[in-house]
Design an enzyme around this catalytic site. Sequence first.
Site, mmCIF file in Angstrom:
data_model
loop_
_atom_site.group_PDB
_atom_site.id
_atom_site.type_symbol
_atom_site.label_atom_id
_atom_site.label_comp_id
_atom_site.label_asym_id
_atom_site.label_seq_id
_atom_site.Cartn_x
_atom_site.Cartn_y
_atom_site.Cartn_z
ATOM 1 N N TRP A 153 0.837 -1.210 0.000
ATOM 2 C CA TRP A 153 0.000 0.000 0.000
ATOM 3 C C TRP A 153 0.864 1.250 0.000
ATOM 4 O O TRP A 153 0.397 2.349 -0.281
ATOM 5 C CB TRP A 153 -0.957 0.003 1.207
ATOM 6 C CG TRP A 153 -0.290 0.286 2.536
ATOM 7 C CD1 TRP A 153 0.602 -0.510 3.183
ATOM 8 C CD2 TRP A 153 -0.449 1.449 3.371
ATOM 9 N NE1 TRP A 153 1.002 0.061 4.370
ATOM 10 C CE2 TRP A 153 0.369 1.265 4.518
ATOM 11 C CE3 TRP A 153 -1.197 2.613 3.278
ATOM 12 C CZ2 TRP A 153 0.455 2.209 5.545
ATOM 13 C CZ3 TRP A 153 -1.112 3.549 4.309
ATOM 14 C CH2 TRP A 153 -0.289 3.341 5.422
ATOM 15 N N ASP A 154 2.167 1.068 0.276
ATOM 16 C CA ASP A 154 3.112 2.180 0.271
ATOM 17 C C ASP A 154 3.001 2.971 -1.039
ATOM 18 O O ASP A 154 3.138 4.198 -1.057
ATOM 19 C CB ASP A 154 4.557 1.667 0.338
ATOM 20 C CG ASP A 154 4.846 0.787 1.548
ATOM 21 O OD1 ASP A 154 3.913 0.145 2.035
ATOM 22 O OD2 ASP A 154 6.001 0.745 1.972
ATOM 23 N N LYS A 189 3.607 2.770 15.977
ATOM 24 C CA LYS A 189 4.710 2.567 15.038
ATOM 25 C C LYS A 189 4.718 3.645 13.961
ATOM 26 O O LYS A 189 5.759 4.142 13.548
ATOM 27 C CB LYS A 189 4.542 1.186 14.401
ATOM 28 C CG LYS A 189 5.624 0.795 13.431
ATOM 29 C CD LYS A 189 5.314 -0.562 12.801
ATOM 30 C CE LYS A 189 6.383 -0.985 11.817
ATOM 31 N NZ LYS A 189 5.984 -2.138 11.015
ATOM 32 N N GLN A 190 3.539 3.988 13.476
ATOM 33 C CA GLN A 190 3.447 4.958 12.378
ATOM 34 C C GLN A 190 2.043 5.560 12.390
ATOM 35 O O GLN A 190 1.132 4.996 12.999
ATOM 36 C CB GLN A 190 3.711 4.285 11.047
ATOM 37 C CG GLN A 190 2.639 3.309 10.607
ATOM 38 C CD GLN A 190 3.149 2.307 9.598
ATOM 39 O OE1 GLN A 190 3.685 1.266 9.949
ATOM 40 N NE2 GLN A 190 2.963 2.611 8.324
ATOM 41 N N GLU A 223 1.104 -1.032 13.126
ATOM 42 C CA GLU A 223 1.199 -2.493 13.267
ATOM 43 C C GLU A 223 1.660 -2.906 14.665
ATOM 44 O O GLU A 223 1.887 -4.083 14.905
ATOM 45 C CB GLU A 223 2.147 -3.055 12.201
ATOM 46 C CG GLU A 223 1.574 -2.938 10.803
ATOM 47 C CD GLU A 223 2.549 -3.363 9.713
ATOM 48 O OE1 GLU A 223 3.748 -3.523 10.004
ATOM 49 O OE2 GLU A 223 2.098 -3.520 8.566
HETATM 50 C C1 BGC Z 1 5.062 -0.830 7.646
HETATM 51 C C2 BGC Z 1 3.992 -1.027 6.586
HETATM 52 C C3 BGC Z 1 4.661 -1.010 5.238
HETATM 53 C C4 BGC Z 1 5.794 -2.013 5.166
HETATM 54 C C5 BGC Z 1 6.591 -1.905 3.884
HETATM 55 C C6 BGC Z 1 6.110 -1.911 7.493
HETATM 56 O O1 BGC Z 1 7.110 -1.736 8.461
HETATM 57 O O2 BGC Z 1 4.484 -0.906 8.926
HETATM 58 O O3 BGC Z 1 3.049 0.024 6.669
HETATM 59 O O4 BGC Z 1 3.708 -1.297 4.262
HETATM 60 O O5 BGC Z 1 6.701 -1.789 6.213
HETATM 61 O O6 BGC Z 1 7.185 -0.644 3.763
#
Ligand code: BGC
Length: 751
Positions: A353-354, A587-588, A482
């Site tokens: 989804w990035d 985390k984000q 996450e």
């Molecule tokens: C992030 C995800 C991301 C993935 C790939 C993970 O660490 O939490 O949001 O899609 O990395 O970049």
Amino acid sequence: MKRIFEVAPWHVTTHEFKPEDKRLQESMTSLGNGYMGMRGFFDEDYSGDSLPGIYLGGVWFPDKTRVGWWKNGYPKYFGKVVNAVNFVKMNFEINGNKLDLAKDTFSDFCLDLNMKDAVLTRSFVVEKDGTKVKFNFERFVSVAQKELSVQKVSFQNLSKDPVKITVVSGIDADVRNEDANYDERFWDVKQINNDSVIAQTKPNDFGTPQFTSGMQSNYVTSMEETNQNVSDLATETTFETDLKTNETGIIEKRVIVVTSRDYNDPTSLVAGMNGLTKKVSEKSYDELLTAHKNIWAERWQQSDVKIEGDTEAQQGMRFNLFGLFSTYYGDDSRLNIGPKGFTGEKYGGATYWDTEAFAVPVYLGITKPEVTRNLLMYRYNQLDGAYVNAKEQGLKGALFPMVTFNGIECHNEWEITFEEIHRNGDIAFAIYNYTRYTGDKSYVLNEGSKVFTEISRFWADRVHFSQRNDQYMIHGVTGPDEYENNVDNNWNTNYLARWTLEYTLKVLKEVSPEQAEKLNVSEDEKAHWQDIIDRMYLPYDKDLDIFVQHDGFLDKDLKPVSAIPKDQLPLNQHWSWDKILRSPYIKQGDVLQVMYDFIDKFTPEQKKHNFDFYDQFTVHESSLSAAIYSVMAADLHYEDKAVALYERTARLDLDNYNNDTVDGLHITSMTGGWIAMVQGFAGMRVHDGVLSYRPFLPKKWDSYSFRQVFRNRIVEVTVDDKGNHFKLISGEPLEIQVNGKPVTLDSLQTS
Ligand code: BGC
């Protein structure tokens, strides 16, 4: 923080070689041209720790899933970009002794990535058994001829006596992915001869295509060819020369790489390979290099970002743009942007989804709209896979995958595969974002309306109705954060689900009668969607005036990140997973990710309350986090905070912030520097078709300036201590807004 490269505006250079930093150096000196790419590993064998990695866009292998306990619906394989046949290999002997920098004594080491020209060079003087030889290596992966990789090596005898230099160069198929579930080699050699290797990915049980790649080498040198050796997995040619004192020898290796993605039968693949080899053999090294450099010059001309007064920030920004352009420039709509691009194997090399959430906003601003449209088409073309994913979960409509090469989900951690469904909303959002930015409705009213409809069908089936609350809810999800799994009513997911349904109904009103017929959405279905929109539960806390990340969030032990001892950060390297999941640490961006997406839909108070609240719990342990917070901070006039977050995102890999750049670069988060500067510092927005800015200049900087593509124009924005300057570089005059006031751009404007 560990800095292993010098700070310079256009270069990533080091004069030091430390074996413990070898992998880090390899990641940071990767090259790519969208079609293929490679880590900056040495041409010659290196007996120390290293990850020689060459990757070909869209050439992958379904690696059979390996999990402890199988759960129904798990993807059967994880798609991995294949570490390709090594065509870079070139070994050197001095008087019969093999060069190996893990063992040899050497000085004057220099490793330099020239970002302007996309050329990697390496030089050193090696002293070995009484001899002294200076080596210079140069390589590039051509953007003018995507199938071409070029290496040029020169060696000068600095010894008192003559030396014999032997070069053993070839193509080696004995390559494995480091990240392979069953330690198997993904390639089989089909044909091998003096100058070429044809290899094919192994047959698989999953019905996914096998890929064939053909590599053919061609040398330009005055050295004498003395031997040829062809074995089952490798082909090698030996060259020799005697060098008197101060004499220099040169060898140039050109390799053409073709794949079955472009040639659908073995005969045409071989013919294509031979034809291209011949074509490039007619050109000199300088001609090949100039063609390559010219295209890079055009790219920089269109999208370079200049920062005066802060070389670190400047280098970070260019490094990020360089990484993005090396990975994807929109030339092939069958390809996408893997989180590591061509720089490593982690994440399998697939699409996440990035792309929609982080890459689309940048590609919209730096290249022509077709590039983003290609990225959107990629998903449309994978709708069949998305139906399978939804069906695997027992649901209707389309669930786009978290990780994929072909539309079929291939991530096998349940909390991501089954639960991280916000991605479906982000993929829909990207279509809206494209339409909002470009004004081009042709995609959303055609292919896009199909994507919206099928995603809406998924949401309508995934929500459930809570009789007690008289509301629709979504239970058992993972938001973008996450560090929490299986939560109920993640605000981000619920918001995106509701928004998708709402926007789909809007789009359905505008599509042509023929398209409406194809979409076949009944009045009952629309009424049901409207009911979900009207009664969707969105967790909110009145006292704090915040959107609550999910139902249980406020009951956590809400201690800020500042209360965690420094030696326990990053949490993911110090705490058990269980402890992380129970903690309030984010985390984000989760709530803030959606607030960023729809930044103009929220009031300043809402933005402030939510930012202030969530910021204190956010550890930014995903590389995708800092840029979003930087934009939100800038929007709230928290300028110092916005700048600190910019620095973190822009130099994430150069400074190895998350201590994981050894695995490869964070390509999708390389978008973060641009997002933070353009949407954050310059406050760029597009609202009702109007481009607007509200710039500020970071205190440390003298100025910054960038070029932005917008609706058939190129606009140049410069912000310095005298004010904000806007210049129309090309296209028709344009009315924009600066700090809320209209400005017509037809020449240089200062406000
Ligand atoms: C992030 C995800 C991301 C993935 C790939 C993970 O660490 O939490 O949001 O899609 O990395 O970049």
